[in-house]
Design a protein around this motif. Sequence first.
Motif, short mmCIF file in Angstrom:
data_model
loop_
_atom_site.label_atom_id
_atom_site.label_comp_id
_atom_site.label_asym_id
_atom_site.label_seq_id
_atom_site.Cartn_x
_atom_site.Cartn_y
_atom_site.Cartn_z
N ASP A 194 -22.80 -25.03 -70.88
CA ASP A 194 -23.07 -24.25 -69.68
C ASP A 194 -24.35 -23.44 -69.81
OD1 ASP A 194 -20.77 -24.99 -68.32
OD2 ASP A 194 -19.55 -23.50 -69.39
N GLU A 195 -24.76 -23.21 -71.07
CA GLU A 195 -25.89 -22.29 -71.30
C GLU A 195 -27.25 -22.95 -71.13
OE1 GLU A 195 -24.04 -23.85 -73.47
OE2 GLU A 195 -24.83 -23.90 -75.51
N LEU A 196 -27.26 -24.28 -70.91
CA LEU A 196 -28.55 -25.00 -70.98
C LEU A 196 -29.36 -24.94 -69.68
CD1 LEU A 196 -27.42 -28.17 -72.93
CD2 LEU A 196 -28.33 -26.01 -73.82
N TYR A 211 -33.12 -22.69 -73.37
CA TYR A 211 -33.73 -23.94 -72.92
C TYR A 211 -33.07 -25.10 -73.65
CZ TYR A 211 -37.25 -21.77 -70.02
OH TYR A 211 -37.87 -21.09 -69.01
N ASP A 212 -32.89 -26.17 -72.91
CA ASP A 212 -32.28 -27.39 -73.46
C ASP A 212 -33.31 -28.08 -74.37
OD1 ASP A 212 -31.28 -29.88 -73.95
OD2 ASP A 212 -31.02 -30.45 -71.85
N VAL A 213 -33.07 -28.02 -75.64
CA VAL A 213 -33.99 -28.62 -76.61
C VAL A 213 -33.65 -30.10 -76.82
CG1 VAL A 213 -34.72 -28.55 -79.04
CG2 VAL A 213 -34.27 -26.41 -77.83
N SER A 261 -20.73 -29.75 -78.21
CA SER A 261 -19.29 -29.87 -77.96
C SER A 261 -18.57 -30.73 -78.99
CB SER A 261 -19.06 -30.44 -76.56
OG SER A 261 -17.70 -30.45 -76.26
N THR A 262 -19.14 -30.85 -80.18
CA THR A 262 -18.51 -31.74 -81.18
C THR A 262 -17.61 -30.99 -82.13
OG1 THR A 262 -20.35 -31.40 -82.70
CG2 THR A 262 -20.51 -33.28 -81.23
N SER A 263 -17.70 -29.65 -82.13
CA SER A 263 -17.14 -28.92 -83.25
C SER A 263 -15.75 -28.36 -82.97
CB SER A 263 -18.13 -27.84 -83.66
OG SER A 263 -17.74 -27.27 -84.87
#
Length: 625
Positions: A194-196, A211-213, A261-263
């Motif tokens: 949501d933060e991207l 920022y979406d890196v 979202s993998t963790s």
Amino acid sequence: MDRKQFRDLADPEVARETIASLDLAPESETVPLREARGRVLAGRVDADLDVPGFDRASVDGYALRAADTFGADEADPVAFRLVGEVHAGSEPDVEVGAGECAEISTGAVLPPGADAVVMVERTDPGDADEVLVRTSLAPGDRVMFAGADIAAGERALGPGTVVTAREVGLLSAIGVDEVPVRGVPTVGIVSTGDELVRPGDPLDSDTGQIYDVNSYTTATAVEEAGGEAKLYPHAGDDYDAMESALRTAAEECDLVLSSGSTSASAVDVIYRVVEETGELLLHGVAVKPGKPMLVGELAGSAYIGLPGYPVSALTIFRAFVAPAIRRAAGRPEPETATIEGRMAVRERYSEGRHRYMPAGLVTDGDGETLVYPVDKGSGATTSLVEADGIVSVPPDVEYLDSGESVEVALFSGDVRPPTLFGAGEDDPALSRLLDRVDRPRYLAVGSRQGRRRLRDGVTDVAVTTGDAAPGGVEFGGWTREWGLVVPAGNPAGVEGLPDLVDDDLRFINRTTDSGLRSTFDEAIEGLADERGDERRDLTDAIDGFELAVRAHESPARKVLAGEADAGLGLRATAETLGMGFVPCGTERVTVVADPERVEKPGVRRLRAAIDDGGTVFEELAGYRG
Ligand SMILES: Nc1nc2c(c(=O)[nH]1)N[C@H]1C(S)=C(S)[C@@H](COP(=O)(O)OP(=O)(O)OC[C@H]3O[C@@H](n4cnc5c(N)ncnc54)[C@H](O)[C@@H]3O)O[C@H]1N2
Ligand code: MOO
């Protein structure tokens, strides 16, 4: 092979095999020759005509029978009767008989009867329609026979050939205008979180936006590996958003790469989406960074889940995903450029995972390569930019000793150690001086760390305030005016350090590694002595004394954003940002070099830049060279 491995972290080799078992190779296709650059041939291309298609003159001159030139030389030429001419692109309308010749231009069809061409330079005009030939020829001289370049039925290019200008040349010669090429695997990229925010859009840091890196980074890396990247809008942190984004990408692409979202957190649900929409083959690999990666299949497409941290995502991409994309695209593995070096410092690591350690290179005074770990954490994008390659450390190695020899896999073959490696104070004059050095590397880690790294023999130079780094060669330096950066017009009427203690001002400090912070601490110490107070009483009275930020502009920027009334900083910063400034003093910044490295080209260049100074110091308010 049992492809499901969820409970324990999988061995990296197993992860590699699982990825290799995925099918991400697209169908081959045919493309026009003009669009074939960089593509990989899917099949063999044979010539179906002779090149050249006729016996061809290689020079401008005269076509004749070689046997008739027997005995001719400069002194004793043989006369030939000129019977006609042949030009490139036209069919000869003349036949050459004994003692005859025909004028011919380069590239023209050899006329019937002739078997050689004499260069015009070796002839002279004779009487009337005569040509004097001043050299003897053998049959075939200055003639390229039909099929000599490539003959009909011959293999021109094989499958797997990457089409470059040279191949386009050969394909053009044999008249091929369409070529069969390997498909380019399409790789869908779905970042989650949501933060991207996409670079270019406004960012609200207060709500935790970043920022979406990973989207652009992964897309670039996909293209470098020979795939075609397809970016999807980032998915929010809920199941439905991820499911719909992944499903769409899977329908349109050969491989889907997600990030984040993998963790272990509650919103890290991507593994469930994969489990329920497709098949999850693996979750978790014994590597650092990148432990929580996922591998699976989604709606007939291959799927790999990269961790959210940019360094983890790119490291996993390079180690596991790029080889799979190259394979699918039919591209060869690049020659791995590696370099041997000695560890500059000791590095401990004992988490039992295979570690991909980002490492930087520096040459010492003897030109020997030293290697040092660059670890700013998986969340720092500068980790990979400040490194030159990766040292692979097996899980059973607990530490790498200082002086131990290691192998660095360079990020690319053209990576070279910087010509100058420095660390220390974050300073705007230094930044400008470094612009005059070719390929420098400088870590603004503060004076304290700068001194330490020079002492450890890692860096070439240290840039410090206060005491110069001991044992080094002093290159000189400059002074800079420091004080409190306040809003424009100084609305609170701040006059000096005492106001920080006595008034109700919100202050922003620098971290203790910075030299400016040490200068500030000394000034507070002085104020305490003057007042007969304990230093502690003063610092306790400063609202924000413990609020310390890293770089030279950071406090001022917080003031600018209205988060504080005064920040520790430089007059130059206040001027640049159009803010008010309350002077507190000047401090000296000194550049010191490792005595063994003063002859390195970049080090000499920096020394010259400091000596010369130019307009650097004049342009910065509060600076003196
Ligand atoms: N309790 C535990 N927490 C974490 C563990 C763990 O084992 N237990 N593992 C850590 C490790 S190792 C990694 S790696 C990360 C992986 O996290 P996720 O894949 O779930 O990623 P997120 O939580 O979504 O994000 C992590 C971090 O990265 C930032 N991020 C995410 N996407 C992007 C992007 N496209 N561009 C820039 N930055 C991005 C995100 O904001 C977070 O700061 O988990 C550890 N935690
Ligand atoms: O696996 Mo995480 O990627 O260690 O940082």
